[in-house]
Design a protein around this motif. Structure first.
Motif, PDB file in Angstrom:
ATOM      1  N   GLU A   1      -3.206   6.651  -0.333  1.00 27.48           N
ATOM      2  CA  GLU A   1      -2.116   5.877  -0.932  1.00 27.48           C
ATOM      3  C   GLU A   1      -2.535   5.068  -2.154  1.00 27.48           C
ATOM      4  O   GLU A   1      -1.774   4.939  -3.110  1.00 27.48           O
ATOM      5  CB  GLU A   1      -1.527   4.889   0.106  1.00 27.48           C
ATOM      6  CG  GLU A   1      -0.612   5.534   1.131  1.00 27.48           C
ATOM      7  CD  GLU A   1      -1.368   6.363   2.156  1.00 27.48           C
ATOM      8  OE1 GLU A   1      -2.564   6.117   2.364  1.00 27.48           O
ATOM      9  OE2 GLU A   1      -0.742   7.267   2.744  1.00 27.48           O
ATOM     10  N   VAL A   2      -3.712   4.431  -2.080  1.00 29.78           N
ATOM     11  CA  VAL A   2      -4.061   3.430  -3.100  1.00 29.78           C
ATOM     12  C   VAL A   2      -5.351   3.827  -3.818  1.00 29.78           C
ATOM     13  O   VAL A   2      -6.338   4.206  -3.168  1.00 29.78           O
ATOM     14  CB  VAL A   2      -4.243   2.025  -2.460  1.00 29.78           C
ATOM     15  CG1 VAL A   2      -4.488   0.968  -3.536  1.00 29.78           C
ATOM     16  CG2 VAL A   2      -3.037   1.662  -1.598  1.00 29.78           C
TER      17      VAL A   2
ATOM     18  N   HIS B   1       0.349   6.365   9.415  1.00 34.09           N
ATOM     19  CA  HIS B   1       0.874   5.018   9.167  1.00 34.09           C
ATOM     20  C   HIS B   1      -0.209   4.063   8.663  1.00 34.09           C
ATOM     21  O   HIS B   1       0.069   2.903   8.370  1.00 34.09           O
ATOM     22  CB  HIS B   1       1.513   4.466  10.449  1.00 34.09           C
ATOM     23  CG  HIS B   1       0.517   4.355  11.570  1.00 34.09           C
ATOM     24  ND1 HIS B   1      -0.039   5.466  12.180  1.00 34.09           N
ATOM     25  CD2 HIS B   1      -0.045   3.277  12.172  1.00 34.09           C
ATOM     26  CE1 HIS B   1      -0.888   5.074  13.116  1.00 34.09           C
ATOM     27  NE2 HIS B   1      -0.916   3.738  13.123  1.00 34.09           N
ATOM     28  N   ILE B   2      -1.460   4.506   8.621  1.00 35.54           N
ATOM     29  CA  ILE B   2      -2.555   3.637   8.148  1.00 35.54           C
ATOM     30  C   ILE B   2      -2.875   4.007   6.699  1.00 35.54           C
ATOM     31  O   ILE B   2      -3.399   5.096   6.423  1.00 35.54           O
ATOM     32  CB  ILE B   2      -3.832   3.813   9.014  1.00 35.54           C
ATOM     33  CG1 ILE B   2      -3.559   3.486  10.481  1.00 35.54           C
ATOM     34  CG2 ILE B   2      -4.996   2.970   8.469  1.00 35.54           C
ATOM     35  CD1 ILE B   2      -3.379   2.023  10.822  1.00 35.54           C
ATOM     36  N   PRO B   3      -2.575   3.117   5.747  1.00 32.91           N
ATOM     37  CA  PRO B   3      -2.857   3.459   4.352  1.00 32.91           C
ATOM     38  C   PRO B   3      -4.344   3.505   4.057  1.00 32.91           C
ATOM     39  O   PRO B   3      -5.150   2.807   4.694  1.00 32.91           O
ATOM     40  CB  PRO B   3      -2.178   2.338   3.552  1.00 32.91           C
ATOM     41  CG  PRO B   3      -1.746   1.312   4.509  1.00 32.91           C
ATOM     42  CD  PRO B   3      -1.897   1.834   5.909  1.00 32.91           C
ATOM     43  N   ILE B   4      -4.700   4.347   3.084  1.00 32.16           N
ATOM     44  CA  ILE B   4      -6.106   4.509   2.683  1.00 32.16           C
ATOM     45  C   ILE B   4      -6.259   4.126   1.214  1.00 32.16           C
ATOM     46  O   ILE B   4      -5.483   4.574   0.363  1.00 32.16           O
ATOM     47  CB  ILE B   4      -6.577   5.955   2.905  1.00 32.16           C
ATOM     48  CG1 ILE B   4      -6.469   6.316   4.393  1.00 32.16           C
ATOM     49  CG2 ILE B   4      -8.012   6.144   2.388  1.00 32.16           C
ATOM     50  CD1 ILE B   4      -6.847   7.748   4.729  1.00 32.16           C
ATOM     51  N   ILE B   5      -7.262   3.267   0.950  1.00 30.43           N
ATOM     52  CA  ILE B   5      -7.591   2.850  -0.414  1.00 30.43           C
ATOM     53  C   ILE B   5      -8.910   3.512  -0.792  1.00 30.43           C
ATOM     54  O   ILE B   5      -9.910   3.368  -0.085  1.00 30.43           O
ATOM     55  CB  ILE B   5      -7.774   1.316  -0.506  1.00 30.43           C
ATOM     56  CG1 ILE B   5      -6.562   0.580   0.072  1.00 30.43           C
ATOM     57  CG2 ILE B   5      -8.052   0.900  -1.958  1.00 30.43           C
ATOM     58  CD1 ILE B   5      -6.757  -0.944   0.218  1.00 30.43           C
TER      59      ILE B   5
ATOM     60  N   CYS C   1       0.837  -1.217   0.000  1.00 31.49           N
ATOM     61  CA  CYS C   1       0.000   0.000   0.000  1.00 31.49           C
ATOM     62  C   CYS C   1       0.866   1.259   0.000  1.00 31.49           C
ATOM     63  O   CYS C   1       0.481   2.283  -0.548  1.00 31.49           O
ATOM     64  CB  CYS C   1      -0.926   0.032   1.210  1.00 31.49           C
ATOM     65  SG  CYS C   1      -2.279  -1.147   1.131  1.00 31.49           S
ATOM     66  N   PHE C   2       2.021   1.177   0.656  1.00 29.46           N
ATOM     67  CA  PHE C   2       2.920   2.342   0.696  1.00 29.46           C
ATOM     68  C   PHE C   2       3.899   2.336  -0.478  1.00 29.46           C
ATOM     69  O   PHE C   2       4.818   3.153  -0.531  1.00 29.46           O
ATOM     70  CB  PHE C   2       3.677   2.393   2.036  1.00 29.46           C
ATOM     71  CG  PHE C   2       2.831   2.929   3.166  1.00 29.46           C
ATOM     72  CD1 PHE C   2       2.343   4.234   3.118  1.00 29.46           C
ATOM     73  CD2 PHE C   2       2.507   2.147   4.263  1.00 29.46           C
ATOM     74  CE1 PHE C   2       1.551   4.741   4.157  1.00 29.46           C
ATOM     75  CE2 PHE C   2       1.720   2.641   5.305  1.00 29.46           C
ATOM     76  CZ  PHE C   2       1.243   3.943   5.246  1.00 29.46           C
ATOM     77  N   GLY C   3       3.733   1.390  -1.405  1.00 28.86           N
ATOM     78  CA  GLY C   3       4.571   1.368  -2.596  1.00 28.86           C
ATOM     79  C   GLY C   3       5.967   0.817  -2.358  1.00 28.86           C
ATOM     80  O   GLY C   3       6.872   1.043  -3.156  1.00 28.86           O
TER      81      GLY C   3
END
Ligand code: 1CP
Length: 346
Positions: free
Chosen positions: A262-263, A240-244, A9-11
């Motif tokens: 992020e996504v 630190h929590i990725p978002i889609i 998610c963070f690439g």
């Protein structure tokens, strides 16, 4: 310990491209049908943390996905805002008191109280986290919400719709009223997602399943900006929590996509190559096999290979381009997961 799905998610570099499926816990699994029957019905299953935890873990244990998604439904939010929800067998969700007037909106329960009534969701998350930790802690847990627009369509229409005529009548003849609903739902969702994060989810996905119902020139005003507002609120507190973000079916809006997340989830009607061209350097892309390809193992392998070729060297997460259907053979779902992991192995 860092999880492969969160890293992706963070690439970040991962040993292969992780994969999960929208609606991965559900009716195509006989084990799900058994637990739903034990619970009594679908909504009782959502309200039962022990059983909701059990069905969340089924696709992890049976199908081999790299991320679990909390078992619940987007409609528990309007339900806890005071809307009377029933899932009718064979036809889907129904709100018996759809919103018609400003007074109906004023009667809705506000953010702190509504979010506090969703304790069964937070308890489910805590149970799932314990189970995932006991399995080695490598599988991420995705929490989710519906986008305010998608939730509002059910709150206004009272049920699923093909034409969206009641909410679109409001959109064009009384936009302020629609914005009042969207703003109120946005406030609940912010606190709801904050509480999901505090309970232990690793990743957030925002589903805008009915994005395509809005004309492209109005999409930002009536949906995207509210999704971005939720993402901004969460990103400030939990970087630190990725978002889609998953807005379904909006190829004409790809040029205008913006925001701090992020996504970007690509639906099956949008060519991955187009999404890559428009958004690939800004966001990690998730998706996007047409879910009906799961009926054929050959058609599945063909698509997985094409997506891999397109996304080779790019930042990517495998998924379907929308939810898995109930009559897909379980072995075909397992085949999809294994193929994604095979073709992307470094
Ligand atoms: O068991 C059953 O018969 C109920 C079927 C079912 C299931 C398994 C519904 C009813 N909801 C769910 C679970 C669900 N819903 C999840 C669980 C996690 C997982 O993916 O495994 C999630 C994320 C959702 C989200 C959801 N609910 C969305 C957004 C995602 C999407 O598929 O577009 C929407 C639109 C809903 C509304 C909903 N819930 C259920 C139905 C039949 C509907 C209506 C869909 C429609 O109007 O067409």
């Amino acid at each position: 310990m860092s999880k492969i799905f969160v890293d992706a998610c963070f690439g970040k570099e991962t040993p292969y491209t992780p994969v999960w499926m929208m609606r991965q816990a559900g009716r195509y699994l006989p084990e799900y049908m058994r637990v739903r029957a034990e619970a009594g019905n679908f909504l009782k299953l959502c309200h039962n943390p022990k059983k909701a935890c059990e069905v969340t873990l089924q696709p992890v244990d049976i199908v081999g996905v790299d991320a679990a998604i909390l078992f619940s439904d987007i409609l528990v939010v309007p339900n806890e805002m005071g809307m009377d929800l029933e899932f009718i067998k064979g036809s889907g969700p129904k709100f018996h008191n759809p919103i018609k007037t400003e007074a109906d909106i004023d009667r809705l329960i506000g953010a702190q109280e509504a979010a506090s009534k969703l304790t069964y969701v937070y308890e489910t998350i805590e149970l799932i986290k314990k189970e995932l930790d006991a399995r080695g802690g490598e599988t991420a847990l995705i929490g989710f919400t519906g986008a305010p627009w998608t939730l509002a369509t059910y709150m206004i229409e009272g049920e699923g719709t093909k034409t969206y005529n009641i909410c679109k009548k409001m959109m064009y003849s009384n936009p302020a009223l629609l914005h009042k609903i969207l703003a109120k739902v946005t406030e609940v969702v912010k606190i709801y997602m904050q509480k999901q994060i505090e309970a232990g989810i690793d990743v957030v996905q925002i589903f805008d399943s009915w994005a395509a119902a809005i004309e492209p020139g109005k999409y930002d005003e009536f949906s995207w900006k509210y999704m971005v507002e939720i993402a901004d609120f969460l990103k400030e507190k939990y970087p630190h929590i990725p978002i889609i973000m998953f807005p379904k079916g909006i190829p004409a809006f790809l040029d205008k996509v913006y925001g701090n997340f992020e996504v970007f989830g690509v639906d099956w009607s949008t060519p991955m190559s187009l999404a890559k061209e428009k958004l690939g350097d800004k966001y990690v892309l998730q998706g996007n096999m047409e879910p009906c390809r799961l009926y054929s193992k050959e058609a599945t392998t063909e698509c997985v290979e094409i997506i891999q070729e397109t996304m080779q060297g790019e930042r990517h997460i495998f998924n379907l381009g929308h939810g898995i259907l109930p009559d897909v053979p379980v072995e075909n779902a397992i085949h999809f997961i294994k193929e994604c992991q095979r073709v992307s192995k470094k």
